[in-house]
Write an enzyme that holds these catalytic residues in place. Sequence first.
Site, PDB file in Angstrom:
ATOM      1  NE  ARG A  10       6.572   0.925   6.065  1.00  0.00           N
ATOM      2  CZ  ARG A  10       5.142   0.726   5.823  1.00  0.00           C
ATOM      3  NH1 ARG A  10       4.699  -0.509   5.656  1.00  0.00           N
ATOM      4  NH2 ARG A  10       4.207   1.862   5.992  1.00  0.00           N
ATOM      5  NE  ARG A  41      -3.211  -0.434   3.104  1.00  0.00           N
ATOM      6  CZ  ARG A  41      -4.401  -0.157   2.678  1.00  0.00           C
ATOM      7  NH1 ARG A  41      -5.313  -1.343   2.122  1.00  0.00           N
ATOM      8  NH2 ARG A  41      -5.425   0.659   3.127  1.00  0.00           N
ATOM      9  CB  THR A  42       3.357   2.499   2.406  1.00  0.00           C
ATOM     10  OG1 THR A  42       2.291   2.407   3.361  1.00  0.00           O
ATOM     11  CG2 THR A  42       4.019   3.973   2.504  1.00  0.00           C
ATOM     12  CG  HIS A  65       3.418   5.533   8.504  1.00  0.00           C
ATOM     13  ND1 HIS A  65       3.861   5.962   7.457  1.00  0.00           N
ATOM     14  CD2 HIS A  65       2.769   4.282   8.130  1.00  0.00           C
ATOM     15  CE1 HIS A  65       3.569   5.399   6.410  1.00  0.00           C
ATOM     16  NE2 HIS A  65       2.928   4.404   6.612  1.00  0.00           N
ATOM     17  CE  LYS A 106      21.373 -11.083  -3.869  1.00  0.00           C
ATOM     18  NZ  LYS A 106      21.554 -10.531  -4.895  1.00  0.00           N
TER      19      LYS A 106
END
Lengths: 428, 318
Positions: free
Chosen positions: B104, B54-55, B132, B82
């Site tokens: 994020r 969504r974001t 957020h 990795k």
Amino acid sequence: MPELVIKGATVVDAAGRGGTPTDVAIDAGHIAEVGPNLDGDRVLDASGCIVSPGFVDLHSHLRQPGKEEAETIETGARAAARGGYTAIVAMPNTTPAMDCAAVVTEVLELGRSAACEVLASAAITVDRAGEQLSPMGELTDLGVRMFTDDGTGVQDDALMRRAMEYAVGLGVTLAQHCEVSALSAGTCMHEGEVSARLGLPGQPAEAEELMVARDIALARLTGGRIHLQHLSTAGSVELVRAAKARGVAVTAEATTHHFTLTDRCVEGYDPVYKVHPPLRTDADVAAVRTGLADGTIDAIATDHAPHTIEDKERPFDAAPPGMLGLETALALALTELGESIDLVDLLALLSWRPAAIAGVEDRHGRPVAPGEPANLCVFDPSAIWTVDPDDTASRSRNNPYAGRTLTGKVRHTLWSGIPTVIDGVATR
Amino acid sequence: MKHLLSVRDLGADGISEIHELTDSFVEVSARAIPKVPALRGKTVAWLFYEDSTRTRTSFDTAARRLSADTVNFSVGSSSVNKGESLRDTALTIEAMGVDAIVVRHSSAGVPWQLTRWVDASVVNAGDGWHEHPTQALLDTYTLRRHFGSLEGRHIAIIGDIKHSRVAGSGVFAFAALGARVTLVAPPTLLPASVEGWPVEVAHDLDAVLPTVDVAYTLRMQLERQRGALLPSLREFTDRYGLTARRADSMLHHAMVMHPGPMNRGVELAAEVADGPRSLVLDQVRNGVPVRMAVLYLLLGSGRPDERATTEEEGAVHA
């Protein structure tokens, strides 16, 4: 003529503070004479300085074996010497852990060529897993005097009881990292206003205090000696104070960071300020300082915990806990506590009281007097300097005091009569 | 403004500035060709260490409507899985010449750490339990569009506040704009301390609900039953779920919000989420122009709503 003479220092030891500057002559590893106008083959200038017994750190992580990229016994001991230490107790949370004769012997062997005496602690339980006692008798025979699972506390009450009973028979001390893991799992800082504001999972002060209380109770039950490591909360200090008043055989240490830094240091999310137990509140710092001043806390320890730059650049919650401490301990003590604690008492916290807890009071923390082993620290109590993380003997740079101006600096350190540090520079 | 890390850095003026810009991008979004050249030649990188359809989609749409180029460094498509360090990944992205990194991460504070290593602008798209900020900006924008002003409005934030970065930003944005904020949750789902937070705390939703202008419900994560934060989801819904019956107790004009994704029937009943009180889709809709405003504020110059040239419009059609 003696091999070496320290010129013009004021003596401070357990007997108190000397009146006028004097000379200390050293020969064959021992103090030959203390008095004015002494001569020696080699002269160490110490004008304006204090000469005291060398310091003893009850809590050093030397990372060898297993994490040599962060520290080795050689580099950690060199950092210790630069901090005025003549003996350090290596913590057993190496990889593999110091829980058996092979690893303890390796550490002691590597320590023989180091810049100070390296004492081995050993794990209470096999692999520090908290399930089965390590071969404590065999390890005691190798010279271990302190057992701890440091990094974690022994969670099982019954196992801790048996460990303490067993230790009584060996005449050794158990040391505890007090932290109830059920209350601290998954956390990375002190729980409170700051952790809530930063959105980081915190552990309450009670996670430490519950185990402090339990271990005091078990010491009373078993008659064993318990040494409580890195006390960080006001509640812990109060519990120890009350226990000592009742005559329980308990000793305690506090780290330099727990009397100088608070959880607000975490505000920038720099993992250099991540440490276990976590940095606490102003009230806790004040209580630790009071505990150091009134004798509740017996020793200043460093919990010197080197970590690589890469490890300290991980996200805050994922980075390993710990910070350097050996090279800044004296200066922090003098700068932060010098006004509230008399110099003799301050040096007691760094030298002869931890020497007794470590079981090395026969050779460390001794009086500065003829016939005594020449394990000495010469420091300038008024030297002002700024902490530079790159100016270190450690392999690591996780120094939380970068840029801080401190007063008091080690000038020379002597171990068994041999200078390990001259004018701030390590010689071996 | 160099970075957008926390709504707490913005204050009422900063939030209002972004909202004013948002108005112009709402207008852009309504055009036949919803695209302006404002960030032409700028590159924005997505650095999502957590799944977020969504974001990320909302940010991506915002960047494209501003004609920015985008590169994706998200989990699964890059070296972040990795073992490459945060710093190396950030320096690698920057070496490619990006102007902004939208990040994020499941760990609080990662956006702050990035700012120590890179010169690019950093946008916090959600860090751990912490913040957020663009969600709070779109929520306050949505409320202003609906109510005109937040001044004096009573907003209840309900549910798992402890683990919610949406609440972590929302509280401060709502309060900055003059709203009264009440956190409604069992104590196990509240932050360890709300000392210094501009909030009241309540544990009884039924007592609070009839007094609010907005009921802001939060996603209740199923794993919260572990660690004894809750006896059961059933009990949570029973006491804190915004059921149809509870919604009936709300003031006539009161509205319901949710940041998504919803657990229908847990924190929010389906008929409430889909009902006339719901602002849920307005929130999603406003996400794009709010994020356009944020990216423009960090990277833009010139008039934000200047139309794309005919040539570019042609290119878009091609």
